[in-house]
Design an enzyme around this catalytic site. Structure first.
Site, mmCIF file in Angstrom:
data_model
loop_
_atom_site.group_PDB
_atom_site.id
_atom_site.type_symbol
_atom_site.label_atom_id
_atom_site.label_comp_id
_atom_site.label_asym_id
_atom_site.label_seq_id
_atom_site.Cartn_x
_atom_site.Cartn_y
_atom_site.Cartn_z
ATOM 1 C CE1 TYR A 191 -10.336 8.315 11.527
ATOM 2 C CE2 TYR A 191 -12.336 7.768 10.313
ATOM 3 C CZ TYR A 191 -11.549 8.687 10.990
ATOM 4 O OH TYR A 191 -11.984 9.968 11.126
ATOM 5 C CE1 TYR A 198 -12.695 5.934 6.568
ATOM 6 C CE2 TYR A 198 -13.730 4.093 7.698
ATOM 7 C CZ TYR A 198 -12.657 4.628 7.028
ATOM 8 O OH TYR A 198 -11.527 3.861 6.826
ATOM 9 N N GLY A 212 0.797 -1.226 0.000
ATOM 10 C CA GLY A 212 0.000 0.000 0.000
ATOM 11 C C GLY A 212 0.827 1.270 0.000
ATOM 12 C CB SER A 260 -0.204 0.867 4.718
ATOM 13 O OG SER A 260 -0.579 2.225 4.853
ATOM 14 C CG LEU A 261 -4.004 -2.588 1.103
ATOM 15 C CD1 LEU A 261 -5.323 -3.053 0.517
ATOM 16 C CD2 LEU A 261 -2.863 -3.315 0.426
ATOM 17 C CG LEU A 291 -1.707 11.498 6.617
ATOM 18 C CD1 LEU A 291 -0.738 12.468 7.287
ATOM 19 C CD2 LEU A 291 -0.987 10.186 6.301
ATOM 20 N NE ARG A 317 -4.352 8.494 -5.922
ATOM 21 C CZ ARG A 317 -4.174 9.167 -7.052
ATOM 22 N NH1 ARG A 317 -3.251 10.097 -7.137
ATOM 23 N NH2 ARG A 317 -4.921 8.898 -8.099
HETATM 24 P P1 NAI Z 1 -2.811 6.000 0.798
HETATM 25 O O1 NAI Z 1 -3.569 6.468 -0.389
HETATM 26 O O2 NAI Z 1 -1.408 6.455 0.959
HETATM 27 O O3 NAI Z 1 -2.780 4.415 0.895
HETATM 28 C C1 NAI Z 1 -3.759 3.557 0.409
HETATM 29 C C2 NAI Z 1 -3.083 2.671 -0.612
HETATM 30 O O4 NAI Z 1 -3.889 1.556 -0.920
HETATM 31 C C3 NAI Z 1 -2.793 3.379 -1.937
HETATM 32 O O5 NAI Z 1 -1.406 3.308 -2.203
HETATM 33 C C4 NAI Z 1 -3.571 2.552 -2.946
HETATM 34 O O6 NAI Z 1 -2.919 2.498 -4.182
HETATM 35 C C5 NAI Z 1 -3.618 1.216 -2.252
HETATM 36 N N1 NAI Z 1 -4.639 0.279 -2.716
HETATM 37 C C6 NAI Z 1 -5.969 0.492 -2.893
HETATM 38 N N2 NAI Z 1 -6.567 -0.630 -3.332
HETATM 39 C C7 NAI Z 1 -5.594 -1.578 -3.427
HETATM 40 C C8 NAI Z 1 -5.582 -2.951 -3.828
HETATM 41 N N3 NAI Z 1 -6.693 -3.565 -4.243
HETATM 42 N N4 NAI Z 1 -4.398 -3.620 -3.806
HETATM 43 C C9 NAI Z 1 -3.269 -3.013 -3.406
HETATM 44 N N5 NAI Z 1 -3.230 -1.715 -3.006
HETATM 45 C C10 NAI Z 1 -4.373 -1.016 -3.027
HETATM 46 O O7 NAI Z 1 -3.720 6.431 2.035
HETATM 47 P P2 NAI Z 1 -3.585 6.213 3.609
HETATM 48 O O8 NAI Z 1 -4.643 7.102 4.172
HETATM 49 O O9 NAI Z 1 -2.209 6.367 4.078
HETATM 50 O O10 NAI Z 1 -4.073 4.722 3.827
HETATM 51 C C11 NAI Z 1 -3.298 3.701 4.410
HETATM 52 C C12 NAI Z 1 -4.088 3.009 5.517
HETATM 53 O O11 NAI Z 1 -4.285 3.931 6.587
HETATM 54 C C13 NAI Z 1 -5.478 2.550 5.076
HETATM 55 O O12 NAI Z 1 -5.766 1.296 5.673
HETATM 56 C C14 NAI Z 1 -6.368 3.619 5.676
HETATM 57 O O13 NAI Z 1 -7.684 3.175 5.896
HETATM 58 C C15 NAI Z 1 -5.630 3.859 6.985
HETATM 59 N N6 NAI Z 1 -6.012 5.082 7.717
HETATM 60 C C16 NAI Z 1 -5.927 6.324 7.114
HETATM 61 C C17 NAI Z 1 -6.304 7.457 7.805
HETATM 62 C C18 NAI Z 1 -6.206 8.806 7.161
HETATM 63 O O14 NAI Z 1 -6.768 9.773 7.686
HETATM 64 N N7 NAI Z 1 -5.502 8.961 6.064
HETATM 65 C C19 NAI Z 1 -6.809 7.384 9.203
HETATM 66 C C20 NAI Z 1 -6.814 6.055 9.750
HETATM 67 C C21 NAI Z 1 -6.442 4.945 9.025
#
Ligand code: NAI
Length: 286
Positions: free
Chosen positions: A172, A182, A9, A120-121, A220, A223
């Site tokens: 989350y 959400y 991710g 992290s996805l 955060l 994207r």
């Molecule tokens: P991010 O956009 O950096 O990461 C999400 C990633 O998942 C992306 O790189 C995307 O390409 C990838 N992805 C989506 N579908 C996929 C698939 N089928 N196979 C492989 N990769 C896939 O965003 P973020 O926010 O850093 O997300 C990372 C984790 O953190 C997620 O689990 C998110 O729910 C969690 N999170 C994020 C918060 C926030 O406010 N940004 C708060 C709490 C948890």
């Protein structure tokens, strides 16, 4: 030798996966990443052209090095699962061996084993819809990409995760408290992920002495979060109401992940660890 981590991710330098990669690298780990197939090309190109160089700098002045980037689509476990329309899609046709099982096999072939697995996805196609308006298809897609993807990753990587290793995901607070906005079954997906963290901690602990934890992170501007549409409001709410009135930096989540992956956390498993400036502890807004 240092530890080896596989982080699923990472597709730019704005998300939690990138920050976790940096923190683990700063602590001496070798970094492998899994990047969503449709995002792979732009990620590799940006990396090569130096677009992330500023954010690659580690505390000691050296640069984050990613030893290998694997194309990954975590909603498919093996080639038999992949529908024709995806196979024919030109963003997918340019890459190969990107199902979970094939990625685990490739990592095994290339490196033999890993010590740290990070998920992290997340993806929820109907995240902007309230749960009452979410379709069955959208709900199941959220669970598939955001919850089962973790079960599948751990299942396929466990044979090459060294005993004593550690596995971490990101969750989350919408799993346990009402967070309007959400939607699309994403709150349900995070609830499943947290419950699975406990069951997987038992199974992986007994089977291979592997610890399984999840970090409940504060908001955060990644994207993925921008796609939900309410991230600025969530960040404002947090700085107005959390015990610690500062912006949450992705590095703080990265450092918590490094702690959880380290021997300092050797008795912590099956846990939901909050890295959110304490917002989860509030009962009312102030
Ligand atoms: P991010 O956009 O950096 O990461 C999400 C990633 O998942 C992306 O790189 C995307 O390409 C990838 N992805 C989506 N579908 C996929 C698939 N089928 N196979 C492989 N990769 C896939 O965003 P973020 O926010 O850093 O997300 C990372 C984790 O953190 C997620 O689990 C998110 O729910 C969690 N999170 C994020 C918060 C926030 O406010 N940004 C708060 C709490 C948890």
């Amino acid at each position: 030798r240092g530890k080896r981590a596989f982080i699923a991710g990472v597709a730019d330098d704005n998300g939690y996966g990138w920050a976790i990669a940096k923190s683990l690298a700063a602590a001496g780990a070798e970094i492998l990443v899994g990047t969503w197939v449709p995002a792979l090309n732009i990620f590799e190109t940006s990396l090569r052209r130096g677009k992330f160089d500023e954010s690659r700098v580690l505390p000691d002045g050296s640069m984050l090095e990613i030893t290998k980037i694997y194309p990954l689509d975590a909603v498919f476990d093996n080639p038999e699962d992949v529908p024709e329309e995806i196979k024919a899609n030109k963003r997918y046709a340019g890459s190969s061996k990107w199902t979970v099982q094939e990625v685990a096999e490739s990592v095994k072939q290339d490196f033999g084993s890993i010590d740290i697995l990070v998920h992290s996805l997340a993806n929820g196609p109907e995240v902007t819809k309230p749960l009452l308006e979410t379709s069955r298809k959208g709900y199941l897609a959220a669970i598939s990409a955001s919850s089962y993807s973790y079960v599948s990753l751990l299942k396929h990587f466990i044979p090459i995760l060294n005993p004593g290793g550690s596995s971490i995901s990101l969750t989350y607070i919408a799993s346990e408290k009402i967070i309007p906005g959400y939607g699309g079954g994403m709150s349900s997906a995070k609830a499943a992920l947290e419950s699975d963290t406990r069951v997987l901690a038992f199974e992986a602990g007994r089977k291979r002495r592997i610890r399984v934890n999840t970090i409940s992170a504060g908001p955060l501007r990644s994207r993925a979060a921008k796609a939900i549409g309410f991230i600025d409001m969530m960040m404002d709410y947090s700085s107005a109401n959390a015990p610690l009135q500062k912006e949450l930096s992705a590095d703080e989540v990265g450092n918590a992940a490094t702690f959880l992956a380290s021997p300092l956390a050797s008795a912590i498993t099956g846990a939901v660890i909050y890295v959110d400036n304490g917002l989860n502890a509030m009962g009312v807004g102030v």
